[in-house]
Every structure is written in structure tokens, then in C-alpha cells.
Design an enzyme around this catalytic site. Structure first.
Site, PDB file in Angstrom:
ATOM      1  N   ASP A  30       0.843  -1.195   0.000  1.00 39.03           N
ATOM      2  CA  ASP A  30       0.000   0.000   0.000  1.00 39.03           C
ATOM      3  C   ASP A  30       0.881   1.249   0.000  1.00 39.03           C
ATOM      4  O   ASP A  30       2.075   1.180   0.276  1.00 39.03           O
ATOM      5  CB  ASP A  30      -0.948   0.012   1.211  1.00 39.03           C
ATOM      6  CG  ASP A  30      -0.280  -0.528   2.454  1.00 39.03           C
ATOM      7  OD1 ASP A  30       0.905  -0.222   2.673  1.00 39.03           O
ATOM      8  OD2 ASP A  30      -0.940  -1.264   3.208  1.00 39.03           O
ATOM      9  N   ASP A  80       1.471   4.869   1.570  1.00 42.68           N
ATOM     10  CA  ASP A  80       1.126   5.773   2.661  1.00 42.68           C
ATOM     11  C   ASP A  80       1.689   7.165   2.406  1.00 42.68           C
ATOM     12  O   ASP A  80       2.850   7.320   2.028  1.00 42.68           O
ATOM     13  CB  ASP A  80       1.675   5.236   3.985  1.00 42.68           C
ATOM     14  CG  ASP A  80       0.999   3.931   4.390  1.00 42.68           C
ATOM     15  OD1 ASP A  80      -0.196   3.770   4.061  1.00 42.68           O
ATOM     16  OD2 ASP A  80       1.656   3.085   5.011  1.00 42.68           O
ATOM     17  N   ASP A 116      10.056   2.930  13.264  1.00 45.98           N
ATOM     18  CA  ASP A 116      10.734   1.808  13.923  1.00 45.98           C
ATOM     19  C   ASP A 116      12.125   1.496  13.358  1.00 45.98           C
ATOM     20  O   ASP A 116      13.108   1.490  14.093  1.00 45.98           O
ATOM     21  CB  ASP A 116       9.839   0.550  13.943  1.00 45.98           C
ATOM     22  CG  ASP A 116       9.163   0.249  12.612  1.00 45.98           C
ATOM     23  OD1 ASP A 116       9.486   0.905  11.599  1.00 45.98           O
ATOM     24  OD2 ASP A 116       8.314  -0.668  12.589  1.00 45.98           O
TER      25      ASP A 116
HETATM   26  P1  ATP Z   1       4.105  -3.443   4.962  1.00 49.86           P
HETATM   27  O1  ATP Z   1       4.722  -3.538   3.630  1.00 49.86           O
HETATM   28  O2  ATP Z   1       4.028  -4.737   5.661  1.00 49.86           O
HETATM   29  O3  ATP Z   1       2.824  -2.662   5.006  1.00 49.86           O
HETATM   30  P2  ATP Z   1       5.136  -1.119   6.289  1.00 49.86           P
HETATM   31  O4  ATP Z   1       6.552  -0.707   6.538  1.00 49.86           O
HETATM   32  O5  ATP Z   1       4.329  -0.279   5.382  1.00 49.86           O
HETATM   33  O6  ATP Z   1       5.177  -2.619   5.815  1.00 49.86           O
HETATM   34  P3  ATP Z   1       3.087  -0.638   8.210  1.00 49.86           P
HETATM   35  O7  ATP Z   1       2.702  -1.460   9.369  1.00 49.86           O
HETATM   36  O8  ATP Z   1       2.142  -0.494   7.085  1.00 49.86           O
HETATM   37  O9  ATP Z   1       4.470  -1.226   7.689  1.00 49.86           O
HETATM   38  O10 ATP Z   1       3.493   0.776   8.783  1.00 49.86           O
HETATM   39  C1  ATP Z   1       3.827   1.882   7.949  1.00 49.86           C
HETATM   40  C2  ATP Z   1       5.009   2.663   8.521  1.00 49.86           C
HETATM   41  O11 ATP Z   1       4.655   3.204   9.800  1.00 49.86           O
HETATM   42  C3  ATP Z   1       6.249   1.825   8.777  1.00 49.86           C
HETATM   43  O12 ATP Z   1       7.050   1.732   7.622  1.00 49.86           O
HETATM   44  C4  ATP Z   1       6.918   2.585   9.898  1.00 49.86           C
HETATM   45  O13 ATP Z   1       7.641   3.683   9.411  1.00 49.86           O
HETATM   46  C5  ATP Z   1       5.747   3.116  10.700  1.00 49.86           C
HETATM   47  N1  ATP Z   1       5.350   2.200  11.791  1.00 49.86           N
HETATM   48  C6  ATP Z   1       4.365   1.279  11.747  1.00 49.86           C
HETATM   49  N2  ATP Z   1       4.246   0.635  12.918  1.00 49.86           N
HETATM   50  C7  ATP Z   1       5.173   1.159  13.723  1.00 49.86           C
HETATM   51  C8  ATP Z   1       5.543   0.922  15.071  1.00 49.86           C
HETATM   52  N3  ATP Z   1       4.937  -0.009  15.800  1.00 49.86           N
HETATM   53  N4  ATP Z   1       6.539   1.682  15.588  1.00 49.86           N
HETATM   54  C9  ATP Z   1       7.160   2.626  14.853  1.00 49.86           C
HETATM   55  N5  ATP Z   1       6.861   2.881  13.592  1.00 49.86           N
HETATM   56  C10 ATP Z   1       5.876   2.175  13.016  1.00 49.86           C
HETATM   57 MG    MG Z   2       2.252  -0.528   4.897  1.00 50.96          MG
END
Ligand code: ATP
Ligand code: MG
Length: 432
Positions: free
Chosen positions: A58, A60, A139
Site C-alpha cells: 500500500d 502511505d 521503527d
Molecule cells: P508493509 O509492507 O508490511 O505494510 P510497512 O513498513 O508499510 O510494511 P506498516 O505497518 O504499514 O508497515 O506501517 C507503515 C510505517 O509506519 C512503517 O514503515 C513505519 O515507518 C511506521 N510504523 C508502523 N508501525 C510502527 C511501530 N509499531 N513503531 C514505529 N513505527 C511504526
Molecule cells: Mg504498509
């Protein structure tokens, strides 16, 4: 964050992301914000994945506009407030999530918008900040990269681009503190390492053992959400291995962990990776998967062990298996929630296992019509693969689904005629 950092900026020509790789709806949002004079960036997983040449799940968007301002800018948008306020902009079936720059946790007083529990966990997290602060509260360094919609550059406050190149997952800030703030980050570390084929930096690895027990403080609903991401992300086999390696698996499937450590007959450790390999295959071929099947796999041996114990205590087989099913769900619910829409089909998959052995008369035909037949059959095939049931039984069902009705009838009649042994045969006895 007092000492200001200057971000590394990688111009459009020097990174691999081009505009045509970006989702059209996300581009509309980015351009809308830009036209209104706001900062507009892609951030997080999508930038990371595009940099790696992977297809993002997705897109963001993050901005310096406040949620209400974003809301006013897009007709098709609404405010949503989970742990923090966001705006969802809808384009048909697609939703683009827009967040406002937020700050990292600080020592919080009673009335501040940010609150930490005694263990240092973030309970509420709604403090707006600047882009640098927004980067530092994320994170991992590879998750804190921004794609700037105004000049298409990459903005990097944390040397994330270098870590991407090296294949390293590095925690931003002090790893132990960051894990304590939100223990789910431990699971996220494993998830990203498995999915990207990255290694954890030494600093990211070291505190895992000490902080792990904090996962028990994470609400079961959030642990369930993470469970789905861990095992339905297309890298479940590696994820399972890493979770066990870091001794984190027990915080998601405590009963399964026990059945793995007490393993007497080799079955649990054979079944789980095989099932997960199937799941990965399905996901990577865009076939549907259901949490019910995953739960059926993970909780099968805990359920069976409980049932065997109840039978030894004098309960009937039927009663014991129903009781054990309920007990396992109840125990699992302390770790992760187990929504009824998944636990009900899970138990059907289990109940059908013994029915698949009784095929005489009209039974086999009736089973074929059962809404859970296919999942139960898939489960039976797995059990046959590891030698828990006769291969002939699984093969029989495979054939039964492929042949025409008259052949099906003859298959059934051969069953009752022949001296075929019924019941299960085990490779090794569980109690030896
Ligand atoms: P995916 O491809 O699995 O969606 P993602 O990196 O986009 O991976 P998400 O859970 O969608 O992960 O979260 C989006 C962003 O928000 C992450 O890349 C990170 O920067 C931040 N984030 C999400 N959860 C946390 C957390 N628990 N602590 C700190 N930052 C977080
Ligand atoms: Mg994501």
C-alpha cells in the site's frame, strides 16, 4: 530531538523510483496536497519496497497538513482515529492513508497527549511534529524514507538508504527503549527480516531476549493483527523459523510452542513448515488464504494432546475432542484474539478429519458438499504428507474429486467390499 539533523537527499536521477511506479490514487493525493501548498511525501513500506524493486502493498502519504485540513481538501475523505488520527481518502475500492507528521515519544505528564505506561509503552500517540521528528519516531531506518512529491527526491534522516543497500534492519534510536515503548516492534523486526531477507543489526538483536516478555502486555487483538501479517505476508516459513530462533513464537502461539518443545512424535515440527510453505505458495500465486486454516494447523496438536488427556481421564472420544477444541480456543485467546468467524471454520476442519475416514454409503458424497470440505481435504493431504494418516486415504479423496459420478460410486463400493484396513496408522506411536 534537540540537535537538528540534515537529511541526506537523493535526487530523482540517482534513485530507482520513477513516478509511473506510484499508484495513481496516491499520486492524486500527493498532487492535491502539493497544490494546496502543503508538504507531501510517500513514506514507509512503499518507499522501502520501491527502492528494493518490490511491489508495495500500500502507499502511505504523510504531510504537514493537519487531519482536518486534509479532510477539507478531499471530498472523498474521512477522519479515522485509532491509535492516532489519520485521514482516509477513497478512490473507488482503493483507500489512501494520509498521516500528519508526528513527534517521537517524550517524558509525558498526566495530561499530555502522549502517555507511557510503567514499562515505557506508548499508550496514546497524537503529537504533531516536523518531518525530522516524524522520521525518528519510526521503527527501522529502512522504514523511515520519504519520497518527495515536489521534486521526486528521497529524503533520508537516518541512513536508511545505506541500510537498504546492506540488507540490514536497524532500529532508530535506542533499540531496547524503542522495543519497550512498543513490544510489537520485536515482531515487526522478525517480519521485515523474513520478508526482505535482511539481517538484524547486532544492536537490534541484543535486547530481544530481555524485552520479549513485554509482548504479554500487548492486547490480544493487536497480537492477532500482527499474527496475520506475520503468516499471511508470503514469507511464513522464514518468519516461523526466525520467530522460534528469537524465542518470540510463544507470545503468539503459546500452546503450539509447548507442543513443539515437548514434541514426542515429530509431527508438529513436520506439519507446520509444510503448511506454511503451502500458504506462501498460495499467497505468491494470488490464491486466497484463510486464517481458519492457519489456526487449524497451529492449534491441531495442542487440541489433540488435550483430547488424548481427557480420553485417558475417561471422557468419550467425541466429548473429548469437542471439549479440547473449546479449551484450546480459550487458551489461545489469552495470547491473540480468535474471532469466531475463524474459530468456527477451524473446528469444522478438525471435525471433518475423522469424517473423511468414513466414506461408505452416501457419506463421501455428502462430505463433498460440505462448505469446509476443500479446506479439510487440504489439511488431510498435509497430514498424509507427514505420515500422520495413510497416504491412500488422501489419494482416495484426490481421485474421488477428479472422476465422474459412476466412477465415484464404484470407488465407494470397492471400499465396503475390500478388506481395507480402517482407522489410522501411525508411523510411530505417540506414547513410545
Ligand atoms: P508493509 O509492507 O508490511 O505494510 P510497512 O513498513 O508499510 O510494511 P506498516 O505497518 O504499514 O508497515 O506501517 C507503515 C510505517 O509506519 C512503517 O514503515 C513505519 O515507518 C511506521 N510504523 C508502523 N508501525 C510502527 C511501530 N509499531 N513503531 C514505529 N513505527 C511504526
Ligand atoms: Mg504498509
Amino acid at each position: 530531538m534537540n540537535n537538528h539533523r540534515t537529511p541526506v537527499v537523493i535526487p530523482n536521477a540517482e534513485h530507482p523510483i520513477s513516478r509511473d511506479q506510484i499508484n495513481a490514487s496516491a499520486l492524486k493525493v500527493l498532487n492535491g496536497l502539493k497544490a494546496a501548498g502543503y508538504a507531501s511525501f510517500l513514506v514507509g513500506g512503499c518507499v522501502r519496497d520501491l527502492m528494493l524493486g518490490r511491489e508495495p502493498k500500500d502507499f502511505d502519504v504523510v504531510t504537514d497538513a493537519h487531519p482536518e485540513e486534509v479532510r477539507e481538501l478531499f471530498r472523498n475523505s474521512r477522519l479515522i482515529g485509532r491509535r492516532f488520527q489519520l485521514v482516509h481518502v477513497r478512490f473507488g475500492r482503493e483507500i489512501i492513508e494520509v498521516a500528519t507528521f508526528r513527534a517521537a515519544p517524550v517524558e509525558a505528564g498526566e495530561n499530555s497527549a502522549q502517555q507511557l505506561s510503567d514499562e515505557g509503552r506508548i499508550l496514546r500517540d497524537n503529537v504533531f511534529g516536523n518531518q525530522e521528528e516524524d522520521a525518528l519516531r519510526r521503527d527501522f531506518t529502512v522504514n523511515a524514507l520519504y519520497f518527495d512529491a515536489t521534486d521526486f527526491s528521497i529524503v533520508d534522516y537516518v541512513d536508511g538508504v545505506e541500510d537498504l543497500k546492506q540488507g540490514v534492519l536497524r532500529v532508530i534510536g535506542d533499540p531496547e527503549q524503542r522495543y519497550r515503548e512498543d513490544p510489537v516492534r520485536l515482531l515487526r523486526a522478525v517480519r521485515f527480516a523474513a520478508k526482505l531477507g535482511f539481517r538484524l543489526s547486532e544492536d537490534a538483536e541484543r535486547p530481544i531476549h530481555d524485552v520479549a516478555s513485554q509482548l504479554d502486555e500487548v492486547p490480544p487483538a493487536r497480537r492477532f493483527e500482527e499474527l496475520l501479517k506475520l503468516f499471511h505476508g508470503g514469507s511464513a516459513v522464514e518468519t516461523f523459523e526466525l520467530l522460534r530462533h528469537y524465542r518470540l513464537f510463544q507470545y503468539i502461539f503459546p500452546l503450539t510452542e509447548i507442543s513443539l518443545t515437548r514434541e514426542q512424535d515429530g509431527f508438529p515440527l513436520a506439519l507446520i513448515p509444510r503448511a506454511l510453505a503451502n500458504t506462501d505458495n498460495r499467497i505468491n500465486n494470488d490464491k486466497p488464504v484463510t486464517p481458519a486454516f492457519l489456526l487449524a494447523v497451529m492449534l491441531w496438536y495442542p487440541m489433540k494432546q488435550k483430547a488424548e488427556q481427557m480420553i485417558a481421564d475417561g471422557m468419550s472420544w467425541h466429548e473429548a475432542s469437542q471439549f479440547a477444541g473449546q479449551w484450546v480456543i480459550q487458551q489461545q485467546s489469552k495470547a491473540t484474539s480468535v474471532p469466531r468467524r475463524f474459530s468456527t471454520p477451524m473446528r469444522e476442519i478438525w471435525n471433518l478429519q475423522s469424517r473423511l475416514e468414513r466414506r461408505a454409503g452416501k457419506r463421501a458424497f455428502r462430505l463433498l458438499e460440505h462448505p469446509r470440505f476443500r479446506a479439510a481435504y487440504d489439511f488431510l493431504v498435509l497430514r498424509a504428507d507427514i505420515g500422520e494418516v495413510e497416504q491412500e486415504l488422501a489419494d482416495w479423496w484426490t481421485e474421488f474429486q477428479e472422476v465422474g459420478e459412476s466412477e465415484q460410486r464404484s470407488m465407494v463400493s470397492k471400499l465396503s467390499g475390500g478388506g481395507k484396513k480402517k482407522g489410522r496408522r501411525r508411523r510411530r506411536k505417540a506414547d513410545d
